[in-house]
Design an enzyme around this catalytic site. Structure first.
Site, mmCIF file in Angstrom:
data_model
loop_
_atom_site.group_PDB
_atom_site.id
_atom_site.type_symbol
_atom_site.label_atom_id
_atom_site.label_comp_id
_atom_site.label_asym_id
_atom_site.label_seq_id
_atom_site.Cartn_x
_atom_site.Cartn_y
_atom_site.Cartn_z
ATOM 1 C CG ASP A 287 -65.611 96.290 -38.725
ATOM 2 O OD1 ASP A 287 -65.775 95.818 -37.593
ATOM 3 O OD2 ASP A 287 -64.501 96.590 -39.197
ATOM 4 C CD GLU B 202 -67.816 96.877 -33.918
ATOM 5 O OE1 GLU B 202 -67.876 97.029 -32.677
ATOM 6 O OE2 GLU B 202 -66.936 97.391 -34.625
ATOM 7 C CG ASP C 174 -63.376 90.898 -32.477
ATOM 8 O OD1 ASP C 174 -64.383 90.458 -31.884
ATOM 9 O OD2 ASP C 174 -63.305 92.049 -32.948
#
Length: 453
Positions: free
Chosen positions: A297, A344, A397
């Site tokens: 992430d 990511e 998200d």
């Protein structure tokens, strides 16, 4: 730490958090519904199941700001499997709802774990006791601080650790106050971790037998009220009382014109370097044991991190701080040369982070709903998708494809979408999934909410 060289054939998968599965405990769990979903993935010709972090969520339900970077989310324990093992006698029955009611789920799940703990202590076989003791011995290096922290939070009515009595502000000080009641609570938290660990590894084995690989998620930050900050204060930019003067965020971007103030404490990278990134390496080895592929992430943070003042209301007035991500990844690759990592790398990715991704040959992430701006060389548009990426229909998200089309897509995005299709057939979500699957990306990922329309 393998890059996209490890993803040698075209594959596809579905993104679905474990907590979103149906369950009679009011939240998805690592039980029958998880196994049924794996069976469905097999029948649908898929290879990957991507989930959200398995960490304990914060007060808003987000697992990206956990109170522990290593502990499992014990809310995911399967009551059905505990009853099958005869550790509980009856199942909690909460009808599946559109949203998880944590005010009901947390105490109900904890009652289930306490019941299983009592049954285990009375009726477990010598073999089962040995398995439990082996887990405690093997995981003691992180479990000791975690269980102490959790037991102290219970004793202090879940208040953040800086609001505890001053002599409890460090693990060394807190251990001077151990008593029988606190030790039992620590044991109960350790037992909860063992239950989830056993169920998770059984589910992984079930998936592996059916050739389904699980894509996990490594959050970049932890929250201020966490065992990580409490027990490793020197690794974070916090003051003598443990409170941050500057916190993490992102500048204004596609998601928010005011930027974002995440509020996580930022890292003191010089301290991590002095310790040869031991804290990071420990996190990585735990996640490498739990997953087949790991989504790293906020990969941007390995090049630079964005800081804002702790008192700032949003992310508009912050500054970039360079980080030694190159050095960290070099150590990780040396230790785990064959483990698969996905970067990511969406948002305002700086050249340093992009350079690191390419040096280590890691696939990036692209998102279909970001591809219709009309800007030249839009990296999310299907015509500019490279093989070295995971291509998603949407994400946890973002809006769903249907929601984006109905509520967010601007007129020119719809225009470019229609021009790309030439002929409109079928609902938006299926056309979007078809585009993702027909792209040149090595791996196509459909969010379950898009599959369901």
């Amino acid at each position: 730490m393998a890059g996209h060289g490890g993803f040698t054939s075209r594959r596809a998968g579905v993104f679905l958090p474990v907590s979103a599965l149906p369950g009679n405990g009011g939240i998805g769990a690592l039980g029958p519904a998880s196994r049924q979903f794996i069976d469905w993935l097999v029948s649908a010709g898929q290879t990957y199941w991507q989930i959200l972090p398995l960490s304990i969520p914060d007060q808003h339900g987000s697992p990206y700001a956990s109170r522990s970077s290593l502990a499992y989310n014990w809310l995911l324990v399967s009551p059905e499997d505990l009853r099958r093992q005869k550790w509980i006698r009856s199942l909690p029955v909460q009808p599946t709802r559109r949203r998880i009611d944590y005010h009901r789920v947390i105490p109900e799940t904890w009652r289930v774990i306490r019941a299983a703990y009592d049954q285990f202590n009375q009726f477990a076989t010598p073999t089962e006791h040995e398995q439990w003791n082996t887990f405690r011995r093997n995981e003691a290096w992180w479990l000791a601080d975690y269980t102490l922290y959790q037991a102290l939070k219970d004793r202090n009515r879940q208040r953040p650790w800086w609001r505890w009595p001053r002599d409890l502000h460090t693990p060394i000080g807190a251990r001077q106050h151990l008593d029988a009641r606190l030790r039992r609570q620590m044991d109960l938290h350790a037992f909860a971790q063992w239950l989830v660990a056993e169920q998770w590894q059984a589910l992984r084995q079930y998936a592996k037998q059916r050739r389904i690989a699980i894509v996990g998620d490594l959050p970049f930050y932890v929250q201020e009220d966490s065992v990580d900050v409490w027990a490793n204060r020197a690794l974070f930019h916090v003051d003598i009382l443990g409170r941050p003067r500057e916190v993490a965020g992102v500048p204004p971007d596609y998601f928010n014109p005011r930027g974002q103030r995440w509020g996580n404490p930022v890292y003191r990278w010089t301290a991590h370097q002095r310790q040869q990134f031991r804290w990071w390496r420990q996190r990585f080895i735990v996640h490498a044991q739990r997953f087949d592929v790991l989504r790293f992430d906020h990969f941007q943070g390995l090049g630079e991190t964005y800081h804002v003042k702790a008192s700032a209301p949003d992310g508009r007035h912050g500054w970039w701080v360079p980080t030694p991500g190159h050095e960290l990844l070099r150590l990780l690759r040396r230790a785990w040369p064959a483990f698969h990592v996905v970067a990511e790398d969406m948002g305002n990715v700086m050249p340093d982070a992009e350079h690191i991704r390419r040096v280590y040959n890691l696939p990036g992430i692209r998102m279909l709903i970001f591809g219709w701006s009309g800007l030249p060389q839009n990296i999310h548009h299907p015509d500019f998708i490279r093989p070295d990426c995971f291509y998603y229909s949407s994400a946890h998200d973002t809006n769903t494809l249907q929601g984006w089309w109905q509520d967010e897509a601007r007129w020119y995005e719809k225009k470019h979408w229609r021009e790309y299709h030439l002929v409109e057939t079928g609902p938006v979500h299926w056309r979007g999934i078809e585009i993702v699957y027909c792209s040149t990306a090595r791996v196509a990922m459909a969010a379950m909410q898009d599959v369901l329309g």
